[in-house]
Design an enzyme around this catalytic site. Structure first.
Site, short mmCIF file in Angstrom:
data_model
loop_
_atom_site.label_atom_id
_atom_site.label_comp_id
_atom_site.label_asym_id
_atom_site.label_seq_id
_atom_site.Cartn_x
_atom_site.Cartn_y
_atom_site.Cartn_z
N TYR A 6 59.74 103.61 -9.10
CA TYR A 6 59.84 105.33 -8.36
C TYR A 6 60.14 105.93 -9.40
O TYR A 6 59.76 107.15 -9.47
CB TYR A 6 61.11 104.92 -7.24
CG TYR A 6 60.97 106.51 -6.68
CD1 TYR A 6 60.23 106.19 -5.78
CD2 TYR A 6 61.99 107.42 -7.20
CE1 TYR A 6 60.47 107.74 -4.95
CE2 TYR A 6 61.81 108.71 -6.53
CZ TYR A 6 61.02 108.76 -5.36
OH TYR A 6 61.13 109.97 -4.81
N PHE A 50 40.61 132.30 -9.21
CA PHE A 50 40.11 131.10 -8.68
C PHE A 50 40.81 131.17 -7.49
O PHE A 50 41.86 131.44 -7.27
CB PHE A 50 40.36 129.98 -9.61
CG PHE A 50 39.59 128.61 -9.40
CD1 PHE A 50 38.36 128.47 -9.06
CD2 PHE A 50 40.41 127.81 -8.56
CE1 PHE A 50 37.85 127.45 -8.48
CE2 PHE A 50 40.01 126.78 -7.80
CZ PHE A 50 38.70 126.53 -8.05
N THR A 51 40.03 130.35 -6.70
CA THR A 51 40.40 130.35 -4.95
C THR A 51 41.94 129.88 -4.98
O THR A 51 42.66 130.58 -4.41
CB THR A 51 39.45 129.53 -4.36
OG1 THR A 51 39.38 128.16 -4.88
CG2 THR A 51 38.22 130.11 -4.28
N ASP A 91 44.96 128.29 -17.37
CA ASP A 91 44.46 127.47 -16.68
C ASP A 91 43.65 126.37 -17.38
O ASP A 91 42.44 126.74 -17.78
CB ASP A 91 43.49 127.99 -15.40
CG ASP A 91 42.97 127.11 -14.40
OD1 ASP A 91 43.17 125.68 -14.70
OD2 ASP A 91 42.77 127.43 -13.44
N LYS A 107 38.86 117.20 -13.61
CA LYS A 107 37.77 117.86 -14.33
C LYS A 107 37.56 117.10 -15.59
O LYS A 107 37.27 116.00 -15.99
CB LYS A 107 37.90 119.37 -14.32
CG LYS A 107 37.77 119.95 -13.08
CD LYS A 107 38.82 120.05 -11.98
CE LYS A 107 38.35 120.89 -10.87
NZ LYS A 107 39.42 121.04 -9.80
N ARG A 115 29.58 130.10 -4.15
CA ARG A 115 30.58 130.91 -4.69
C ARG A 115 30.29 132.29 -4.67
O ARG A 115 29.81 132.93 -5.59
CB ARG A 115 30.60 130.18 -6.11
CG ARG A 115 30.98 128.83 -6.29
CD ARG A 115 32.58 128.40 -6.60
NE ARG A 115 33.36 128.49 -5.12
CZ ARG A 115 34.16 127.79 -4.96
NH1 ARG A 115 34.96 127.10 -5.95
NH2 ARG A 115 34.83 127.70 -3.79
N PHE A 134 36.45 128.79 2.76
CA PHE A 134 35.13 128.29 2.47
C PHE A 134 35.21 126.81 2.73
O PHE A 134 33.90 126.26 3.03
CB PHE A 134 34.63 128.45 0.84
CG PHE A 134 35.74 128.28 0.08
CD1 PHE A 134 36.69 128.78 -0.28
CD2 PHE A 134 35.73 126.88 -0.64
CE1 PHE A 134 37.84 128.39 -0.94
CE2 PHE A 134 36.53 126.71 -1.48
CZ PHE A 134 37.77 127.16 -1.83
O1 PLI Z 1 41.20 121.08 -7.02
P1 PLI Z 1 42.61 120.90 -7.89
O2 PLI Z 1 43.76 121.44 -6.95
O3 PLI Z 1 42.90 119.73 -8.66
O4 PLI Z 1 42.48 122.16 -8.91
C1 PLI Z 1 42.40 123.18 -8.59
C2 PLI Z 1 41.46 124.34 -9.67
C3 PLI Z 1 42.18 125.06 -10.39
N1 PLI Z 1 41.63 125.84 -11.43
C4 PLI Z 1 40.26 125.62 -11.52
C5 PLI Z 1 39.85 126.68 -12.80
C6 PLI Z 1 39.75 124.80 -10.73
O5 PLI Z 1 38.41 124.64 -10.80
C7 PLI Z 1 40.31 124.22 -9.83
C8 PLI Z 1 39.55 123.41 -8.87
N2 PLI Z 1 38.35 123.35 -8.88
C9 PLI Z 1 37.49 122.91 -7.98
C10 PLI Z 1 38.10 121.86 -6.77
C11 PLI Z 1 36.08 123.19 -7.82
O6 PLI Z 1 35.14 122.54 -7.07
O7 PLI Z 1 35.83 123.88 -9.06
#
Ligand code: PLI
Length: 459
Positions: free
Chosen positions: A75, A127-128, A218, A261, A385, A451
């Protein structure tokens, strides 16, 4: 056999395979209707080639999988956390790290820690999830990206740059004390994966710090950005990716990262900062919203996979192949005359739905329709998008972004170039029949990030 170019190939070989289901167009028409013409609502088993996102869809290496077995699921004080902390310090150049379950967990924490009612938060395009957390914390997002980023056809090496004049104008208008930080996205997702130059980041830092404004990166796709700096910016051709990455992050005060990513994992994220007091606040908040500060909502094995992924992401051959694979798909579409965002960005090829479906007005969601049509046509799943992703402002009016795009996102180490040949063939065939397409009407809309769950019917 004569080659028109020197061949290049994946810097890995395949050890495990996952079979794909082939379906018919009639079947996919039924599934698209059931999913309300929203590709997020399809079942993945009904998808042939899944280019919805590069987020959490990466193939991990044997080195990462081996690390999963070394998960220390204590933990508190998991050894995997300390290894992650070491790698974040070494490669991202920040003093403190707080793990989170994914990127939006990190965005939530930093937004809550720094934004108060009435604040403004500039950024190089929204970004969303980032904007949603900034607004939920009481802030107003202000777009300060260069104008060219909103035009799909202008070719610039660093189309993700902040427009320093726009940033200055915001400071003049609302005062630096009302701007807690500026978000700089490295390779700007919504602009088509366009990078930010080192010189631009330095200019942003100088202006921000003069007014007591923090710079929060970011860094979700920062390695792709580092590669573009190496390839395109004067003075960086002989620098390694780790050197560029370290220098780039060094011009900022902190970063939010989705590990799903660049870092080649299926889950995970973190927020990293230099300031001791801010770290203290983040570390305190994480225990309420995510988990203890040495796991932040992750299993120990996930932190190990992320840490090992960081070591892999900075290798020249990996990032170079990544960028070239995306470019390969883009080049095929350009050659066939399909309008896409230029230049091709780091993680995806973006189809210009406004140009492709130029007979469908933006109020009838041309990009949403194109993504649904592509799925029905060939089982390729993409993502809207455009106006649907942009959502509504505080008064309930739809944002109408200039870019109305469909994103073909390439997961890392998942598909071969043959898959991309099939994708290109499908898109080109659809493009040639574009005049038959119809728009959509919105029939269900959720309150947040619409979306993901909105539903549509064909007009
Ligand atoms: O999906 P998360 O919560 O791990 O990350 C959010 C996120 C933050 N910044 C940027 C630039 C992103 O591209 C992002 C998530 N992107 C997704 C899910 C995408 O499909 O691009």
């Amino acid at each position: 056999m004569a080659f028109t170019r020197k061949p290049w190939a994946e810097p890995y070989k395949i050890k495990v395979v996952e079979p794909l289901k082939m379906t018919t167009e009639e079947y996919r028409e039924i599934k698209a209707k059931e999913a309300g013409f929203n590709t997020f609502l399809l079942r993945s088993e009904d998808v042939y080639i899944d280019l919805l996102t590069d987020s959490g869809t990466n193939a991990m290496s044997d080195y990462q999988w081996a690390g999963m077995m070394l998960g220390d699921e204590s933990y508190a004080g998991s050894k995997n956390f300390y290894y992650l902390e070491d790698n974040v310090r070494k490669h991202y150049n920040y003093k403190h790290v707080v793990p989170t379950h994914q990127g939006r967990g990190a965005e939530h924490l930093i937004s809550r820690a720094l934004i108060r009612d009435g604040h403004y938060v500039p950024g190089n395009m929204y970004f969303t999830t980032t904007r949603a957390h900034q607004e939920l914390a009481g802030g107003t997002f202000v777009d300060v990206i260069v104008d060219e980023a909103h035009d799909s056809q202008i070719e610039l090496p660093f189309k993700g740059n902040v427009d320093i004049k726009k940033f200055q104008a915001l400071i003049d208008r609302v005062g630096g004390h009302n701007i807690p930080y500026i978000t700089v996205g490295a390779t700007v997702n919504m602009a088509g994966g366009q990078p930010v130059s080192m010189a631009n980041l330095i200019a942003v830092k100088e202006l921000a710090h003069k007014h007591g404004i923090k710079v929060i990166l970011d860094a979700t796709r920062v390695t792709e950005n580092a590669y573009y700096i190496q390839q395109r910016e004067e003075g960086y051709a002989n620098k390694s990716i780790p050197e560029i990455l370290y220098e780039f992050c060094g011009h900022t005060d902190g970063a939010t990262v989705s590990g799903k990513k660049d870092v080649y994992t299926n889950i995970g994220g973190f927020v990293a900062v230099n300031d001791d007091d801010l770290f203290d606040e983040l570390r305190n908040m994480v225990v309420i919203y995510e988990g203890l500060h040495t796991y932040g909502g992750l299993a120990g094995r996930d932190m190990e996979a992320m840490s090992r992924g960081i070591e892999e992401m900075v290798r020249q051959e990996n990032i170079e192949f990544r960028i070239k694979q995306v470019q390969y798909l883009g080049d095929m579409l350009v050659e066939a005359g399909v309008p896409i965002v230029r230049p091709v960005g780091g993680h995806a090829v973006f189809l210009d739905a406004k140009k492709i479906y130029d007979h469908i007005p933006q109020e009838q969601y041309p990009a949403q329709a194109l993504a649904a049509d592509l799925y029905i046509h060939s089982g390729v799943r993409a993502m809207e998008r455009g106006i649907v992703s942009a959502g509504r402002d505080k008064d309930g009016n739809e944002y109408k972004p200039k870019l109305e795009l469909v994103r073909l996102t390439i997961p890392r180490r998942v598909y071969t170039q043959s898959h991309l040949d099939v994708v290109a063939y499908s898109v080109i065939d659809l493009y040639q029949h574009r005049h038959e397409a119809k728009g959509l009407k919105l029939v269900y809309e959720p309150k947040f990030l619409r979306f993901f769950q909105a539903r549509f019917e064909r007009l």
